[in-house]
Design a protein around this motif. Structure first.
Motif, PDB file in Angstrom:
ATOM      1  N   LEU A  45       0.804  -1.219   0.000  1.00 56.63           N
ATOM      2  CA  LEU A  45       0.000   0.000   0.000  1.00 56.63           C
ATOM      3  C   LEU A  45       0.839   1.273   0.000  1.00 56.63           C
ATOM      4  O   LEU A  45       0.439   2.282  -0.584  1.00 56.63           O
ATOM      5  CB  LEU A  45      -0.963   0.010   1.186  1.00 56.63           C
ATOM      6  N   GLU A  46       2.015   1.240   0.606  1.00 53.66           N
ATOM      7  CA  GLU A  46       2.844   2.445   0.650  1.00 53.66           C
ATOM      8  C   GLU A  46       3.312   2.859  -0.747  1.00 53.66           C
ATOM      9  O   GLU A  46       3.614   4.033  -0.980  1.00 53.66           O
ATOM     10  CB  GLU A  46       4.029   2.290   1.609  1.00 53.66           C
ATOM     11  N   LYS A  52      -2.710   9.361   4.484  1.00 57.85           N
ATOM     12  CA  LYS A  52      -2.927   8.500   5.657  1.00 57.85           C
ATOM     13  C   LYS A  52      -4.401   8.378   6.032  1.00 57.85           C
ATOM     14  O   LYS A  52      -4.843   7.321   6.472  1.00 57.85           O
ATOM     15  CB  LYS A  52      -2.131   9.017   6.854  1.00 57.85           C
ATOM     16  N   GLU A  53      -5.172   9.430   5.826  1.00 59.73           N
ATOM     17  CA  GLU A  53      -6.569   9.417   6.269  1.00 59.73           C
ATOM     18  C   GLU A  53      -7.475   8.522   5.421  1.00 59.73           C
ATOM     19  O   GLU A  53      -8.601   8.243   5.819  1.00 59.73           O
ATOM     20  CB  GLU A  53      -7.145  10.833   6.346  1.00 59.73           C
ATOM     21  N   ILE A  55      -6.306   5.395   3.969  1.00 55.82           N
ATOM     22  CA  ILE A  55      -5.764   4.033   3.843  1.00 55.82           C
ATOM     23  C   ILE A  55      -6.752   2.973   4.326  1.00 55.82           C
ATOM     24  O   ILE A  55      -6.951   1.964   3.652  1.00 55.82           O
ATOM     25  CB  ILE A  55      -4.411   3.903   4.563  1.00 55.82           C
ATOM     26  N   ASP A  56      -7.386   3.159   5.463  1.00 52.26           N
ATOM     27  CA  ASP A  56      -8.323   2.151   5.974  1.00 52.26           C
ATOM     28  C   ASP A  56      -9.508   1.959   5.033  1.00 52.26           C
ATOM     29  O   ASP A  56      -9.936   0.825   4.799  1.00 52.26           O
ATOM     30  CB  ASP A  56      -8.809   2.517   7.375  1.00 52.26           C
ATOM     31  N   GLU A  57     -10.021   3.039   4.456  1.00 52.69           N
ATOM     32  CA  GLU A  57     -11.133   2.937   3.504  1.00 52.69           C
ATOM     33  C   GLU A  57     -10.709   2.188   2.246  1.00 52.69           C
ATOM     34  O   GLU A  57     -11.449   1.354   1.729  1.00 52.69           O
ATOM     35  CB  GLU A  57     -11.626   4.329   3.105  1.00 52.69           C
ATOM     36  N   LYS A  59      -8.239  -0.007   1.949  1.00 53.14           N
ATOM     37  CA  LYS A  59      -8.043  -1.425   2.284  1.00 53.14           C
ATOM     38  C   LYS A  59      -9.366  -2.175   2.333  1.00 53.14           C
ATOM     39  O   LYS A  59      -9.473  -3.289   1.815  1.00 53.14           O
ATOM     40  CB  LYS A  59      -7.318  -1.581   3.630  1.00 53.14           C
ATOM     41  N   GLU A  60     -10.359  -1.577   2.930  1.00 46.87           N
ATOM     42  CA  GLU A  60     -11.674  -2.208   3.039  1.00 46.87           C
ATOM     43  C   GLU A  60     -12.276  -2.454   1.646  1.00 46.87           C
ATOM     44  O   GLU A  60     -12.738  -3.560   1.354  1.00 46.87           O
ATOM     45  CB  GLU A  60     -12.602  -1.317   3.861  1.00 46.87           C
ATOM     46  N   ASP A  61     -12.246  -1.449   0.788  1.00 49.28           N
ATOM     47  CA  ASP A  61     -12.775  -1.608  -0.561  1.00 49.28           C
ATOM     48  C   ASP A  61     -11.943  -2.596  -1.371  1.00 49.28           C
ATOM     49  O   ASP A  61     -12.466  -3.370  -2.176  1.00 49.28           O
ATOM     50  CB  ASP A  61     -12.839  -0.271  -1.291  1.00 49.28           C
TER      51      ASP A  61
END
Length: 68
Positions: A45-46, A52-53, A55-57, A59-61
Motif C-alpha cells: 500500500l505504501e 494516511k486518512e 488508507i483504511d477505507e 483497504k476495506e474496498d
C-alpha cells in the motif's frame, strides 16, 4: 464501494499495474503475482502514496474488490 480498481495484468512478466480511483484522484502502483498454490498477488500500500486518512477505507474496498 467508494474506490474503483483497474488491474492491468502482466505489464512485465509477473508484474501488474493496479490503479485505484476515487473520482477525483488516481493512485497507481506495481503489484506482483506470488508463487503459491492459489493465485495470489502481493500489494504494498505504501507504493500508492495514499494520504494516511484514506488508507483504511481503501483497504476495506480493496478486500471487497480483490480478484484473487
Amino acid at each position: 464501494m467508494r474506490y474503483m480498481f483497474d488491474l492491468q495484468r502482466n505489464i512485465f512478466m509477473y508484474n501488474h499495474l493496479l490503479t485505484v480511483k476515487d473520482g477525483k484522484k488516481e493512485y497507481k502502483a506495481i503489484i506482483e503475482s506470488m508463487t503459491t498454490k492459489q493465485e495470489s498477488m502481493a500489494i504494498w500500500l505504501e507504493d500508492f502514496n495514499f494520504p494516511k486518512e484514506i488508507i483504511d477505507e481503501v483497504k476495506e474496498d480493496m478486500m471487497k474488490w480483490s480478484p484473487v
